[in-house]
Design an enzyme around this catalytic site. Structure first.
Site, short mmCIF file in Angstrom:
data_model
loop_
_atom_site.label_atom_id
_atom_site.label_comp_id
_atom_site.label_asym_id
_atom_site.label_seq_id
_atom_site.Cartn_x
_atom_site.Cartn_y
_atom_site.Cartn_z
N GLU A 42 0.82 -1.21 0.00
CA GLU A 42 0.00 0.00 0.00
C GLU A 42 0.86 1.27 0.00
OE1 GLU A 42 -1.51 1.33 3.80
OE2 GLU A 42 -0.99 -0.61 4.66
N LYS A 101 -6.62 9.54 0.98
CA LYS A 101 -6.48 8.18 1.50
C LYS A 101 -7.71 7.40 1.04
CE LYS A 101 -6.39 5.72 5.93
NZ LYS A 101 -6.59 5.90 7.38
N VAL A 158 -5.15 -0.85 2.79
CA VAL A 158 -5.09 -2.30 2.59
C VAL A 158 -6.20 -2.77 1.66
CG1 VAL A 158 -5.39 -4.53 3.75
CG2 VAL A 158 -3.92 -2.79 4.77
N ASP A 192 -17.69 2.86 13.02
CA ASP A 192 -16.59 3.15 12.08
C ASP A 192 -15.86 1.84 11.83
OD1 ASP A 192 -14.38 3.98 10.67
OD2 ASP A 192 -13.93 5.69 11.96
N SER A 231 -13.57 -0.39 9.14
CA SER A 231 -12.68 -0.25 7.98
C SER A 231 -13.11 -1.12 6.80
CB SER A 231 -11.26 -0.63 8.40
OG SER A 231 -10.41 -0.69 7.28
N GLN A 232 -12.93 -0.56 5.60
CA GLN A 232 -13.14 -1.33 4.38
C GLN A 232 -12.15 -2.49 4.26
OE1 GLN A 232 -13.70 1.01 0.67
NE2 GLN A 232 -13.73 2.81 2.01
N ASP A 233 -11.04 -2.42 5.00
CA ASP A 233 -10.08 -3.53 4.98
C ASP A 233 -10.78 -4.85 5.28
OD1 ASP A 233 -8.22 -1.54 4.61
OD2 ASP A 233 -7.21 -1.82 6.54
N LYS A 290 -4.34 -2.56 13.92
CA LYS A 290 -3.71 -1.41 14.57
C LYS A 290 -4.16 -1.32 16.03
CE LYS A 290 -2.70 1.34 10.51
NZ LYS A 290 -3.22 0.50 9.43
#
EC number: 4.2.1.70
Length: 285
Positions: free
Chosen positions: A17, A77, A97, A126, A128-130, A147
């Site tokens: 990435e 981003k 990612v 919230d 993540s699309q990851d 993370k």
């Protein structure tokens, strides 16, 4: 094809990435990491394809000069969802990612590397699309877990709900980016051959998921998770959306006198090495 691929055919390749360089590290350290990652790829016999979007052009295999230009000019981003928008508008964009896995699979890259993946943020809706990309794209992702700033319990449960396979590389615990331990067990593998055996089984049964290969931060650079949690409680959030993660990571660097930055750089280097080894042996299999 809309993706400009600079990959040499027939050679093993690892996708990486651009968000980690553009939004995750100070500029000096980002360039040093890029150079070190490229050096590792030459030493280990694989290609490192850093993926980003330059003025609306998707590039797999960005140069140092292009990365510097992106950092200098600024870049959105983006996850998978935003790719068509920034391309159509001719913008610069750093891939997360999710976007990196999506674009890698479009050009035949099966192995992707990162530091830590996104997940579920604490205290608000919230996600993540990851996670959603990993739940629908078959690839191998080498990371040091999620993370440390995330809601660990919620993210771990979401990974199970989305049926994303997890394996610890020489560890029995799910790592948390800066931290080696989380108290959550994962299946353990000792070598790359075991990783590839699991991945080949995924292909045979047509499981369209990303195999998360969890490689803990080197022990000497670890920042314990309870320390990270105490520091996060002291931070007053001043941003929202995609800016939250870069904001918190920067604050942690300041509050730990650079220890989290050193941990980030160390784990990224080790992850590039492991991803390269996997890509090389995958190509031979």
């Amino acid at each position: 094809m809309i993706i400009e691929s600079r990959i040499e055919k027939g050679k093993p390749v690892v996708g990486m990435e651009t968000t980690v360089f553009v939004h995750g590290l100070p500029r000096k350290e980002a360039i040093e990491l890029f150079r070190r990652a490229k050096e590792i790829s030459r030493e280990k016999g694989f290609q490192l394809a850093v993926i980003g979007i330059l003025k609306g052009k998707i590039v797999a295999g960005m140069s140092e000069e292009e990365l510097e230009a992106m950092m200098r000019e600024g870049a959105d981003k983006v996850g998978t969802r935003e790719i068509p928008i920034v391309v159509a508008e001719g913008k610069n964009a750093a891939t997360t990612v999710s976007a990196t896995i999506f674009l890698s699979r479009r050009i035949g890259i099966e192995v992707v590397v990162t530091g830590g993946t996104g997940g579920v943020h604490p205290g608000r809706v919230d996600v993540s699309q990851d996670l959603t990309e990993m739940s629908s794209s078959r690839a191998i992702l080498v990371s040091s877990g999620i993370k440390s700033i995330l809601d660990v319990e919620a993210t771990f449960e979401m990974l199970e709900t989305l049926e994303i396979p997890l394996i610890g590389f020489r560890t029995d615990e799910f790592p948390l980016f800066f931290s080696r331990k989380s108290g959550r067990r994962v299946p353990r593998v000792e070598n790359v051959e075991e990783v590839l055996k699991i991945y080949e089984t995924m292909k045979e049964i047509e499981l369209e998921k990303t195999l998360m290969v969890l490689n803990p931060v080197p022990e000497e650079y670890e920042v314990p998770h309870d320390e990270i949690e105490r520091l996060l409680e002291k931070i007053e959030l001043e941003v929202e959306g995609k800016e939250v993660t870069p904001f918190l990571l920067k604050k942690l660097v300041e509050m730990t006198n650079g220890r989290t930055l050193k941990a980030n750089l160390a784990l990224l280097e080790e992850n590039v090495k492991l991803a390269g080894e996997i890509a090389v042996k995958l190509k031979r299999s």
